[in-house]
Design a protein around this motif. Structure first.
Motif, PDB file in Angstrom:
ATOM      1  N   GLU A  62     -28.280 -13.241 -12.134  1.00  0.00           N
ATOM      2  CA  GLU A  62     -27.611 -12.301 -11.244  1.00  0.00           C
ATOM      3  C   GLU A  62     -26.146 -12.673 -11.072  1.00  0.00           C
ATOM      4  O   GLU A  62     -25.756 -13.834 -11.233  1.00  0.00           O
ATOM      5  CB  GLU A  62     -28.284 -12.305  -9.862  1.00  0.00           C
ATOM      6  N   VAL A  63     -25.349 -11.688 -10.725  1.00  0.00           N
ATOM      7  CA  VAL A  63     -23.956 -11.930 -10.378  1.00  0.00           C
ATOM      8  C   VAL A  63     -23.580 -11.002  -9.237  1.00  0.00           C
ATOM      9  O   VAL A  63     -24.019  -9.843  -9.187  1.00  0.00           O
ATOM     10  CB  VAL A  63     -23.019 -11.700 -11.596  1.00  0.00           C
ATOM     11  N   ARG A  64     -22.781 -11.519  -8.311  1.00  0.00           N
ATOM     12  CA  ARG A  64     -22.218 -10.718  -7.235  1.00  0.00           C
ATOM     13  C   ARG A  64     -20.707 -10.642  -7.456  1.00  0.00           C
ATOM     14  O   ARG A  64     -20.061 -11.642  -7.793  1.00  0.00           O
ATOM     15  CB  ARG A  64     -22.536 -11.330  -5.871  1.00  0.00           C
ATOM     16  N   GLY A  65     -20.135  -9.461  -7.261  1.00  0.00           N
ATOM     17  CA  GLY A  65     -18.724  -9.270  -7.551  1.00  0.00           C
ATOM     18  C   GLY A  65     -17.830 -10.257  -6.838  1.00  0.00           C
ATOM     19  O   GLY A  65     -16.867 -10.767  -7.419  1.00  0.00           O
ATOM     20  N   SER A  66     -18.126 -10.542  -5.572  1.00  0.00           N
ATOM     21  CA  SER A  66     -17.280 -11.433  -4.779  1.00  0.00           C
ATOM     22  C   SER A  66     -17.323 -12.873  -5.272  1.00  0.00           C
ATOM     23  O   SER A  66     -16.489 -13.691  -4.869  1.00  0.00           O
ATOM     24  CB  SER A  66     -17.700 -11.383  -3.308  1.00  0.00           C
ATOM     25  N   ASN A  94     -26.349  11.670 -18.772  1.00  0.00           N
ATOM     26  CA  ASN A  94     -26.706  10.399 -18.150  1.00  0.00           C
ATOM     27  C   ASN A  94     -25.894   9.237 -18.719  1.00  0.00           C
ATOM     28  O   ASN A  94     -25.454   8.342 -17.989  1.00  0.00           O
ATOM     29  CB  ASN A  94     -28.197  10.129 -18.322  1.00  0.00           C
ATOM     30  N   LEU A  95     -25.683   9.247 -20.030  1.00  0.00           N
ATOM     31  CA  LEU A  95     -24.882   8.186 -20.651  1.00  0.00           C
ATOM     32  C   LEU A  95     -23.408   8.309 -20.252  1.00  0.00           C
ATOM     33  O   LEU A  95     -22.722   7.299 -20.072  1.00  0.00           O
ATOM     34  CB  LEU A  95     -25.031   8.235 -22.174  1.00  0.00           C
ATOM     35  N   ALA A  96     -22.936   9.536 -20.102  1.00  0.00           N
ATOM     36  CA  ALA A  96     -21.553   9.741 -19.667  1.00  0.00           C
ATOM     37  C   ALA A  96     -21.358   9.223 -18.239  1.00  0.00           C
ATOM     38  O   ALA A  96     -20.318   8.629 -17.917  1.00  0.00           O
ATOM     39  CB  ALA A  96     -21.176  11.218 -19.750  1.00  0.00           C
ATOM     40  N   GLU A  97     -22.338   9.433 -17.384  1.00  0.00           N
ATOM     41  CA  GLU A  97     -22.259   8.918 -16.015  1.00  0.00           C
ATOM     42  C   GLU A  97     -22.267   7.386 -16.003  1.00  0.00           C
ATOM     43  O   GLU A  97     -21.530   6.752 -15.242  1.00  0.00           O
ATOM     44  CB  GLU A  97     -23.430   9.456 -15.180  1.00  0.00           C
ATOM     45  N   ALA A  98     -23.069   6.781 -16.875  1.00  0.00           N
ATOM     46  CA  ALA A  98     -23.103   5.324 -16.974  1.00  0.00           C
ATOM     47  C   ALA A  98     -21.763   4.785 -17.462  1.00  0.00           C
ATOM     48  O   ALA A  98     -21.276   3.760 -16.978  1.00  0.00           O
ATOM     49  CB  ALA A  98     -24.225   4.883 -17.910  1.00  0.00           C
ATOM     50  N   LEU A  99     -21.164   5.494 -18.434  1.00  0.00           N
ATOM     51  CA  LEU A  99     -19.854   5.078 -18.926  1.00  0.00           C
ATOM     52  C   LEU A  99     -18.808   5.193 -17.815  1.00  0.00           C
ATOM     53  O   LEU A  99     -17.966   4.293 -17.650  1.00  0.00           O
ATOM     54  CB  LEU A  99     -19.440   5.944 -20.115  1.00  0.00           C
ATOM     55  N   GLY A 100     -18.869   6.269 -17.047  1.00  0.00           N
ATOM     56  CA  GLY A 100     -17.940   6.426 -15.937  1.00  0.00           C
ATOM     57  C   GLY A 100     -18.057   5.283 -14.938  1.00  0.00           C
ATOM     58  O   GLY A 100     -17.049   4.739 -14.467  1.00  0.00           O
ATOM     59  N   PHE A 101     -19.281   4.904 -14.614  1.00  0.00           N
ATOM     60  CA  PHE A 101     -19.492   3.768 -13.714  1.00  0.00           C
ATOM     61  C   PHE A 101     -18.891   2.493 -14.293  1.00  0.00           C
ATOM     62  O   PHE A 101     -18.203   1.731 -13.598  1.00  0.00           O
ATOM     63  CB  PHE A 101     -20.997   3.567 -13.469  1.00  0.00           C
ATOM     64  N   LEU A 102     -19.135   2.246 -15.583  1.00  0.00           N
ATOM     65  CA  LEU A 102     -18.660   1.027 -16.226  1.00  0.00           C
ATOM     66  C   LEU A 102     -17.130   0.969 -16.239  1.00  0.00           C
ATOM     67  O   LEU A 102     -16.535  -0.077 -15.945  1.00  0.00           O
ATOM     68  CB  LEU A 102     -19.197   0.950 -17.653  1.00  0.00           C
ATOM     69  N   PHE A 104     -15.039   2.552 -14.187  1.00  0.00           N
ATOM     70  CA  PHE A 104     -14.577   2.366 -12.812  1.00  0.00           C
ATOM     71  C   PHE A 104     -14.751   0.917 -12.369  1.00  0.00           C
ATOM     72  O   PHE A 104     -13.888   0.351 -11.690  1.00  0.00           O
ATOM     73  CB  PHE A 104     -15.345   3.296 -11.862  1.00  0.00           C
ATOM     74  N   LEU A 105     -15.871   0.305 -12.738  1.00  0.00           N
ATOM     75  CA  LEU A 105     -16.136  -1.076 -12.345  1.00  0.00           C
ATOM     76  C   LEU A 105     -15.112  -2.022 -12.968  1.00  0.00           C
ATOM     77  O   LEU A 105     -14.614  -2.940 -12.301  1.00  0.00           O
ATOM     78  CB  LEU A 105     -17.552  -1.480 -12.769  1.00  0.00           C
ATOM     79  N   ARG A 106     -14.792  -1.798 -14.239  1.00  0.00           N
ATOM     80  CA  ARG A 106     -13.817  -2.668 -14.906  1.00  0.00           C
ATOM     81  C   ARG A 106     -12.428  -2.494 -14.284  1.00  0.00           C
ATOM     82  O   ARG A 106     -11.677  -3.459 -14.144  1.00  0.00           O
ATOM     83  CB  ARG A 106     -13.807  -2.392 -16.401  1.00  0.00           C
ATOM     84  N   TYR A 107     -12.052  -1.280 -13.915  1.00  0.00           N
ATOM     85  CA  TYR A 107     -10.789  -1.095 -13.192  1.00  0.00           C
ATOM     86  C   TYR A 107     -10.833  -1.779 -11.830  1.00  0.00           C
ATOM     87  O   TYR A 107      -9.829  -2.345 -11.373  1.00  0.00           O
ATOM     88  CB  TYR A 107     -10.481   0.391 -13.016  1.00  0.00           C
ATOM     89  N   TYR A 108     -11.964  -1.719 -11.161  1.00  0.00           N
ATOM     90  CA  TYR A 108     -12.137  -2.358  -9.865  1.00  0.00           C
ATOM     91  C   TYR A 108     -11.864  -3.863  -9.952  1.00  0.00           C
ATOM     92  O   TYR A 108     -11.349  -4.472  -9.009  1.00  0.00           O
ATOM     93  CB  TYR A 108     -13.574  -2.091  -9.379  1.00  0.00           C
TER      94      TYR A 108
END
Length: 331
Positions: A62-66, A94-102, A104-108
């Motif tokens: 597991e990993v937590r962002g903080s 569904n794959l496009a939504e997963a890519l969007g999440f990924l 956004f997370l990398r920008y975060y």
């Protein structure tokens, strides 16, 4: 905790992972093509702020962002695996939504110390931006043109007996009928030959041309943080002409690659170049002319380095582990 963002087929991280394990530095590998099948994850914000959690279903890690101290944004791929198949339209959604999440997370995560960066690598791949920064730090450069104008390219040709023509973005074409991949390498052409080229050859695309620079040998310089590793590529020593213009064609022709003692002035300019772009890693390509002049060609902000370590014994994997580990220890 170090977050490694890559894919299942990516081999180079293995060496770095071995060194992190030896040092007892915790890491989490996210193989992005399997985001929906191999991981359980959640990002949230509430009155306390923002955070996220990812758990690997396969091994329970597991990993937590903080808790993330450093990131190696290595070779992520688009999510392409689904736990349950539906219609093609729904699967695509569904794959496009997963890519969007990924994405956004990398920008975060963009402000965490990293090797590779979703925020920095793509802009830093622009040869136009590269050459502006290279001018700024004082590198010698070939004269270059991007244009759909015959006049602009011919003006460059008038000042050099040979031009080098390079692809901008598309490095190959896949021929579906013949199941063949045609790779575009850099081409050296006599400037006078362009007089016979029809106008539409210029206007129907964008030509990237440079004056051809004579070579004694070439260099691949890999920079990790403050550490600099130089590999001499003796492309001009090849008995076959293949590889003399574009050294990538010389692998199967006995091209010699050895460690090289880079002048500190050039090493300092490489470090300054990366600082200007806010990067911690880069793979530089140089020509060294017969007169000993170092000429900057480009810098790949997330380039390949394992072949350099294999050919020369330079400890690049260890340097990457050092950089990531130092971020973990300094938190």
């Amino acid at each position: 905790m170090i977050l490694l963002i890559t894919n299942k087929e990516d081999v180079p991280p293995t060496l770095v992972i071995e060194r992190l394990t030896e040092r007892g530095i915790p890491f989490f590998r996210l193989n992005t093509e399997s985001l929906l099948t191999d991981y359980e994850f959640s990002w949230w914000n509430d009155s306390r702020g923002c955070d996220f959690h990812i758990r690997c279903i396969q091994n329970g890690l597991e990993v937590r962002g903080s808790a993330i101290t450093a990131i190696w944004d290595r070779r992520p791929e688009q999510p392409k695996e689904l736990p349950v198949k539906s219609t093609p339209e729904i699967d695509k959604h569904n794959l496009a939504e997963a890519l969007g999440f990924l994405v956004f997370l990398r920008y975060y995560l963009k402000d965490i110390p990293s090797i590779g960066s979703i925020a920095g690598d793509r802009p830093a791949a622009s040869k136009m931006l590269q050459y502006r920064i290279a001018h700024q730090v004082g590198f010698n450069l070939p004269e270059s043109r991007y244009s759909n104008s015959r006049r602009a390219i011919m003006a460059l040709a008038e000042r050099s007996p040979y031009l080098l023509l390079k692809p901008i973005e598309s490095n190959d074409i896949w021929d579906e009928d013949n199941m063949q991949d045609y790779v575009f390498y850099s081409q050296k052409v006599p400037s006078e030959s362009l007089a016979d080229v029809p106008d539409e050859a210029f206007t129907q695309t964008v030509t990237f041309a440079q004056n051809y620079v004579e070579k004694d040998f070439e260099l691949r310089v890999t920079v990790v943080g403050e550490k600099v590793f130089a590999c001499r590529i003796d492309s001009q020593a090849l008995t076959d002409d293949t590889g003399k213009i574009d050294w990538r064609q010389g692998y199967e022709h006995g091209m010699k690659q050895t460690a090289f003692n880079l002048p500190e002035g050039i090493a300092d300019k490489c470090r300054e170049y990366l600082r200007c772009l806010g990067l911690n890693f880069g793979c530089f390509d140089f020509i060294v002319t017969p007169s000993g002049e170092f000429v900057f060609l480009e810098c790949n902000p997330n380039g390949q380095w394992l072949w350099v370590e294999d050919a020369t014994g330079l400890k690049i994997a260890e340097a990457i582990a050092d950089f990531l580990s130092s971020c973990d220890m300094n938190k």
